[in-house]
Design a protein around this motif. Structure first.
Motif, PDB file in Angstrom:
ATOM      1  N   THR A 182       0.832  -1.199   0.000  1.00  0.00           N
ATOM      2  CA  THR A 182       0.000   0.000   0.000  1.00  0.00           C
ATOM      3  C   THR A 182       0.869   1.253   0.000  1.00  0.00           C
ATOM      4  N   GLY A 183       0.211   2.381  -0.270  1.00  0.00           N
ATOM      5  CA  GLY A 183       0.906   3.653  -0.209  1.00  0.00           C
ATOM      6  C   GLY A 183       1.821   3.899  -1.392  1.00  0.00           C
ATOM      7  N   GLY A 184       2.754   4.814  -1.210  1.00  0.00           N
ATOM      8  CA  GLY A 184       3.731   5.130  -2.232  1.00  0.00           C
ATOM      9  C   GLY A 184       3.286   6.157  -3.247  1.00  0.00           C
ATOM     10  N   PHE A 185       2.058   6.667  -3.081  1.00  0.00           N
ATOM     11  CA  PHE A 185       1.557   7.623  -4.070  1.00  0.00           C
ATOM     12  C   PHE A 185       1.937   9.056  -3.741  1.00  0.00           C
ATOM     13  N   ILE A 186       2.157   9.308  -2.462  1.00  0.00           N
ATOM     14  CA  ILE A 186       2.617  10.620  -2.024  1.00  0.00           C
ATOM     15  C   ILE A 186       3.742  10.411  -1.022  1.00  0.00           C
ATOM     16  N   ILE A 187       4.587  11.417  -0.886  1.00  0.00           N
ATOM     17  CA  ILE A 187       5.749  11.284  -0.007  1.00  0.00           C
ATOM     18  C   ILE A 187       5.337  10.970   1.430  1.00  0.00           C
ATOM     19  N   GLU A 188       4.229  11.541   1.819  1.00  0.00           N
ATOM     20  CA  GLU A 188       3.788  11.375   3.211  1.00  0.00           C
ATOM     21  C   GLU A 188       3.244   9.978   3.493  1.00  0.00           C
ATOM     22  N   SER A 189       3.082   9.180   2.460  1.00  0.00           N
ATOM     23  CA  SER A 189       2.528   7.841   2.619  1.00  0.00           C
ATOM     24  C   SER A 189       3.467   6.815   1.994  1.00  0.00           C
ATOM     25  N   PRO A 190       4.448   6.341   2.730  1.00  0.00           N
ATOM     26  CA  PRO A 190       5.401   5.393   2.174  1.00  0.00           C
ATOM     27  C   PRO A 190       4.783   4.003   1.985  1.00  0.00           C
ATOM     28  N   TYR A 191       5.530   3.148   1.298  1.00  0.00           N
ATOM     29  CA  TYR A 191       5.062   1.779   1.123  1.00  0.00           C
ATOM     30  C   TYR A 191       4.911   1.091   2.480  1.00  0.00           C
ATOM     31  N   LYS A 192       3.873   0.245   2.549  1.00  0.00           N
ATOM     32  CA  LYS A 192       3.704  -0.695   3.651  1.00  0.00           C
ATOM     33  C   LYS A 192       3.345  -2.050   3.039  1.00  0.00           C
ATOM     34  N   TYR A 193       3.716  -3.111   3.737  1.00  0.00           N
ATOM     35  CA  TYR A 193       3.578  -4.453   3.190  1.00  0.00           C
ATOM     36  C   TYR A 193       2.797  -5.336   4.152  1.00  0.00           C
ATOM     37  N   TYR A 194       1.930  -6.163   3.571  1.00  0.00           N
ATOM     38  CA  TYR A 194       1.082  -7.040   4.388  1.00  0.00           C
ATOM     39  C   TYR A 194       1.016  -8.423   3.750  1.00  0.00           C
ATOM     40  N   TRP A 195       0.811  -9.444   4.632  1.00  0.00           N
ATOM     41  CA  TRP A 195       0.690 -10.831   4.190  1.00  0.00           C
ATOM     42  C   TRP A 195      -0.603 -11.434   4.687  1.00  0.00           C
ATOM     43  N   GLY A 196      -1.150 -12.315   3.866  1.00  0.00           N
ATOM     44  CA  GLY A 196      -2.246 -13.147   4.322  1.00  0.00           C
ATOM     45  C   GLY A 196      -1.705 -14.283   5.168  1.00  0.00           C
ATOM     46  N   GLN A 197      -2.635 -15.076   5.716  1.00  0.00           N
ATOM     47  CA  GLN A 197      -2.246 -16.144   6.643  1.00  0.00           C
ATOM     48  C   GLN A 197      -1.803 -17.403   5.914  1.00  0.00           C
ATOM     49  N   GLY A 198      -2.076 -17.466   4.628  1.00  0.00           N
ATOM     50  CA  GLY A 198      -1.691 -18.636   3.847  1.00  0.00           C
ATOM     51  C   GLY A 198      -2.829 -19.634   3.724  1.00  0.00           C
ATOM     52  N   THR A 199      -2.903 -20.255   2.563  1.00  0.00           N
ATOM     53  CA  THR A 199      -3.904 -21.300   2.325  1.00  0.00           C
ATOM     54  C   THR A 199      -3.230 -22.444   1.568  1.00  0.00           C
ATOM     55  N   GLN A 200      -3.504 -23.661   2.009  1.00  0.00           N
ATOM     56  CA  GLN A 200      -2.854 -24.835   1.432  1.00  0.00           C
ATOM     57  C   GLN A 200      -3.523 -25.230   0.122  1.00  0.00           C
ATOM     58  N   VAL A 201      -2.706 -25.444  -0.888  1.00  0.00           N
ATOM     59  CA  VAL A 201      -3.157 -26.007  -2.164  1.00  0.00           C
ATOM     60  C   VAL A 201      -2.394 -27.305  -2.368  1.00  0.00           C
ATOM     61  N   THR A 202      -3.127 -28.390  -2.515  1.00  0.00           N
ATOM     62  CA  THR A 202      -2.521 -29.693  -2.724  1.00  0.00           C
ATOM     63  C   THR A 202      -3.045 -30.276  -4.027  1.00  0.00           C
ATOM     64  N   VAL A 203      -2.125 -30.634  -4.920  1.00  0.00           N
ATOM     65  CA  VAL A 203      -2.487 -31.211  -6.208  1.00  0.00           C
ATOM     66  C   VAL A 203      -2.027 -32.659  -6.216  1.00  0.00           C
ATOM     67  N   SER A 204      -2.978 -33.559  -6.331  1.00  0.00           N
ATOM     68  CA  SER A 204      -2.639 -34.986  -6.322  1.00  0.00           C
ATOM     69  C   SER A 204      -2.451 -35.491  -7.748  1.00  0.00           C
ATOM     70  N   SER A 205      -1.539 -36.420  -7.897  1.00  0.00           N
ATOM     71  CA  SER A 205      -1.250 -36.957  -9.249  1.00  0.00           C
ATOM     72  C   SER A 205      -2.145 -38.136  -9.577  1.00  0.00           C
TER      73      SER A 205
END
Length: 122
Positions: free
Chosen positions: A99-122
């Motif tokens: 987020t942010g980065g559009f104006i000097i007063e608002s620098p970038y910030k970074y966020y992560w989700g909690q993760g979700t498992q994807v399993t592909v079986s053969s």
């Protein structure tokens, strides 16, 4: 502060499809870059796809043509449509937000989700 909530993981057979969703919530944030990463056991987390606020997309070579990142009508939600899934796509998938980065007063910030498992079986 921004919270990311993911959904849509699961188990699918090789060749199948899944769609992951990520919803961002919070106050006073401007989305700059949305993304998806994945991490397999014993491996480093790797970038899968990104989508800029202007709509530009990038993909890891191994998923190009099979995965599509997109933004929902509700602009705080984005998706990863995964098709032709292969066992090597098995991983925990994380959504990522800059987020942010559009104006000097608002620098970038970074966020992560909690993760979700994807399993592909053969």
């Amino acid at each position: 502060q921004v919270q990311l909530v993911e959904s849509g993981g699961g188990v699918v057979q090789s060749g199948g499809s899944l769609r992951l969703s990520c919803a961002a919530s919070g106050s006073n944030f401007a989305i700059n870059l949305m993304g998806w990463y994945r991490q397999s056991p014993g491996q480093e987390r790797e970038l899968v796809a990104t989508l800029t606020h202007r709509g530009t997309t990038t993909y890891q070579d191994s998923v190009q043509g099979r995965f599509t990142i997109s933004r929902g009508n509700a602009k705080n939600i984005w998706y990863l449509q995964m098709s032709s899934l292969q066992p090597e796509d098995t991983a925990v998938y994380y959504c990522h937000l800059r987020t942010g980065g559009f104006i000097i007063e608002s620098p970038y910030k970074y966020y992560w989700g909690q993760g979700t498992q994807v399993t592909v079986s053969s």
